[in-house]
Design a protein around this motif. Structure first.
Motif, short mmCIF file in Angstrom:
data_model
loop_
_atom_site.label_atom_id
_atom_site.label_comp_id
_atom_site.label_asym_id
_atom_site.label_seq_id
_atom_site.Cartn_x
_atom_site.Cartn_y
_atom_site.Cartn_z
N GLY A 224 47.51 43.77 9.62
CA GLY A 224 46.39 42.81 9.69
C GLY A 224 46.80 41.39 10.08
N ASP A 225 47.94 41.25 10.76
CA ASP A 225 48.45 39.90 11.08
C ASP A 225 47.42 39.03 11.81
N GLY A 226 46.76 39.61 12.81
CA GLY A 226 45.83 38.82 13.62
C GLY A 226 44.69 38.25 12.79
N ILE A 227 44.21 39.04 11.84
CA ILE A 227 43.10 38.56 10.98
C ILE A 227 43.59 37.38 10.14
N ALA A 228 44.81 37.54 9.58
CA ALA A 228 45.36 36.48 8.73
C ALA A 228 45.62 35.21 9.55
N ILE A 229 46.19 35.39 10.73
CA ILE A 229 46.50 34.25 11.60
C ILE A 229 45.20 33.52 11.97
N ALA A 230 44.20 34.29 12.39
CA ALA A 230 42.93 33.69 12.82
C ALA A 230 42.25 32.99 11.64
N CYS B 76 36.40 48.18 10.89
CA CYS B 76 35.21 47.96 11.72
C CYS B 76 34.94 46.47 11.92
N GLY B 77 35.32 45.65 10.96
CA GLY B 77 35.11 44.21 11.09
C GLY B 77 36.34 43.54 11.70
N GLY B 78 36.38 42.21 11.61
CA GLY B 78 37.54 41.49 12.15
C GLY B 78 37.18 40.07 12.55
N ILE B 79 37.90 39.57 13.56
CA ILE B 79 37.70 38.20 14.02
C ILE B 79 36.42 38.17 14.85
N GLU C 231 41.01 46.14 18.18
CA GLU C 231 40.66 46.43 16.79
C GLU C 231 40.64 45.19 15.89
N CYS C 232 41.38 44.15 16.25
CA CYS C 232 41.38 42.96 15.37
C CYS C 232 40.09 42.16 15.51
N SER C 233 39.26 42.48 16.50
CA SER C 233 38.04 41.68 16.71
C SER C 233 36.83 42.35 16.08
#
Ligand SMILES: Cc1cc2nc3c(=O)[nH]c(=O)nc-3n(C[C@H](O)[C@H](O)[C@H](O)COP(=O)(O)OP(=O)(O)OC[C@H]3O[C@@H](n4cnc5c(N)ncnc54)[C@H](O)[C@@H]3O)c2cc1C
Length: 507
Positions: A214-220, A347-350, A368-370
């Motif tokens: 989940g790095d991208g979610i945390a970064i964003a 299903c969720g994300g940025i 998938e991160c979006s």
């Protein structure tokens, strides 16, 4: 590398397809892809079933694919986005085929279309049961031929850098660990595209590989981007049960589309009690029915029964699944296959708009991160590879037209970046990670109405992690990934809490 016009973070289908599209459109731009492990280590590489695209315009239609997607999403899809994605699908599919991806055809040269849960028609294009590996291989080969793309393996991005200009945050660069030289470094960039995939590793049982933290979610989220719908984690109903396995091996939904049954300890089919579509109901329904059966029976799993199927045909369609089963002593033609629902897809994300833009200027998110609005509460099978292609296209189109208006920010000089990086090291994080995974799995299975204990434990784990950073004065891969997992776990629990409160007040 000190600067690049475009920085892509992640090398799955979304990042690689975007890179190819923008590199061809704008050969004058410098494009770097950073990926935290070897380039093909991704969820994409593991995809089995394939891509949902309407190609048969006699039995099938865009309208049916749209209706199936909306129904699966439980009223939470953005209908405009659903229409855009499904109408664009044939064009994006053609682009994949043009770079060499092959999909199975039958003897008369017509697409051999698979059927999966929630689809009212056969419409899944696939390459045997290794569709993702076939796609990833061809994307990587194409990237190698494009001289304006640099692929940087073992480059773990820690955070994106932002700056306020004209009252709006904009993304100006990124901090990353060069794991080969064990250094933390900084890169300046005009645009950052996050394509970091999912977060399945937050759960004890998952199909997602080790990189899915989940790095991208945390970064964003640290950068101030809006994160939505993270309460909707999709559980895949048919992962092969093996004790203490991580990740679990997936038995594709296409196997049920091919006619396999789900049976209980008494070899009785039971999904029909919950849905008239039986095994071909959507994933949420089938997973819940299996979980209920497991709870009632007190067993660890139920079974997939393939014994009645034509085995020669079965093997032709699912060679890698059959071969994997054999490695653990299971023969689908004569044995029942133990299966269990496991965390599979976020299903969720940025939150992004139609152009894949986040609320932070120059920061895009795809794959998938979006969170695009396509999936709603529950992704329809084989719609995620498609979503990645379409939103990679949308981003490349927008960035290609607007990047000339952007400039590099002034050089970063305030931090000392030569600190050595430690490898994945201590048992400390292994134990903490196991605790988090067990806790999140339990939370999802029980959805307790008291959210305080889990939120408190996540917070205390965070404090311990930060404490370790100060004590050791060293950044490690595990520390970064685990901190990200905690950040994402907290978002998931909090968004569940918000939803629970909404449901209570709407009575
Ligand atoms: C077993 C399995 C089977 C599936 N089958 C299907 C299917 O048949 N059809 C379908 O539509 N979908 C399927 N899915 C879902 C689909 O594969 C994924 O949603 C899709 O591949 C995601 O692509 P992506 O490019 O967004 O991310 P990924 O392919 O996961 O790539 C993410 C990339 O980001 C990198 N990364 C992450 N964090 C960092 C960081 N901090 N710094 C640098 N790099 C980073 C990773 O190393 C990786 O390269 C399946 C998923 C799994 C796990």
């Amino acid at each position: 590398m000190k600067k690049t016009d475009i920085l892509i973070i992640g090398s799955g289908i979304a990042g690689l397809f975007f890179a190819i599209k923008i590199a061809k459109k704008r050969p004058d731009l410098s494009i770097a892809i950073m990926t935290k492990d070897k380039v093909k280590n991704s969820n994409t590489q593991l995809a089995q079933g394939g891509i949902a695209v309407v190609t048969d315009c006699i039995k099938d239609s865009f309208e049916q694919h749209i209706a199936d997607t909306l129904q699966s999403g439980g009223g939470l899809c953005d209908e405009e986005i659903v229409k855009m994605v499904i109408h664009q699908a044939p064009e994006r599919l053609k682009e994949l085929i043009d770079i060499g991806v092959s999909f199975d055809k039958n003897k008369s040269g017509i697409w051999n279309l698979g059927l999966e849960g929630g689809h009212s028609q056969h419409r899944i294009l696939h390459h045997k049961d290794i569709s993702g590996a076939e796609i990833e291989k061809n994307l990587i080969e194409t990237i190698k031929q494009l001289s304006n793309i640099t692929v940087l393996e073992d480059h773990l991005v820690i955070d994106v850098d932002t700056k306020k200009s004209n009252g709006k945050m904009r993304c100006t660069g990124a901090f990353y660990c060069d794991k080969i030289n064990k250094k933390v470094k900084y890169i300046r960039t005009k645009t950052v595209v996050l394509s970091t995939g999912g977060c399945g590793q937050i759960f004890k049982n998952t199909t997602n590989p080790e990189i899915a933290t989940g790095d991208g979610i945390a970064i964003a989220s640290r950068a101030g981007a809006v994160i939505k719908d993270m309460q909707y984690i999709q559980f895949h109903p048919t992962a092969l049960y093996e004790e203490d396995k991580n990740p679990f091996f997936l038995i594709s939904e296409a196997v049920r589309g091919f006619g396999a049954h789900i049976v209980n300890e008494n070899q009785k089919r039971f999904i029909f009690k919950d849905d008239i579509r039986g095994e071909l109901a959507t994933r949420d329904i089938v997973s819940q029915a299996i979980s209920k059966e497991i709870e009632t029976s007190g067993k660890q799993y139920v079974y997939l029964d393939c014994r009645h199927l034509d085995f020669a045909e079965f093997y032709r369609h699912f060679p890698s699944i059959t071969d994997y089963c054999k490695t653990i002593g299971l023969h689908p033609e004569r044995d029942l296959i133990p299966i269990v629902p496991v965390a599979h897809y976020q299903c969720g994300g940025i939150s992004v708009n139609k152009k894949s833009q986040t609320n932070i200027k120059n920061l895009y998110a795809i794959g998938e991160c979006s969170r695009t609005g396509l999936h709603g509460k529950n992704r329809l099978a084989s719609n995620s590879l498609l979503e990645a292609l379409v939103f990679a296209h949308q981003a490349s189109d927008h960035i290609g037209r607007t990047i000339d208006d952007l400039s590099f920010s002034s050089k970063k000089s305030l931090l000392k970046f030569d600190e050595p990086l430690m490898d994945r090291d201590s048992n400390y994080f292994v134990e903490l990670k196991k605790e988090l995974q067990t806790m999140m799995t339990f939370f999802f299975a029980n959805k307790d109405s008291d959210f305080a204990p889990i939120l408190n434990r996540i917070e205390s784990m965070k404090m311990a992690t930060v404490g370790l950073l100060f004590k050791k004065q060293k950044i490690t891969t595990q520390l970064i990934e685990f901190t990200n997992m905690l950040t994402v776990a907290k978002i998931i629990v909090e968004q569940n809490k918000t939803e629970a409160l909404k449901n209570v007040t709407s009575y």
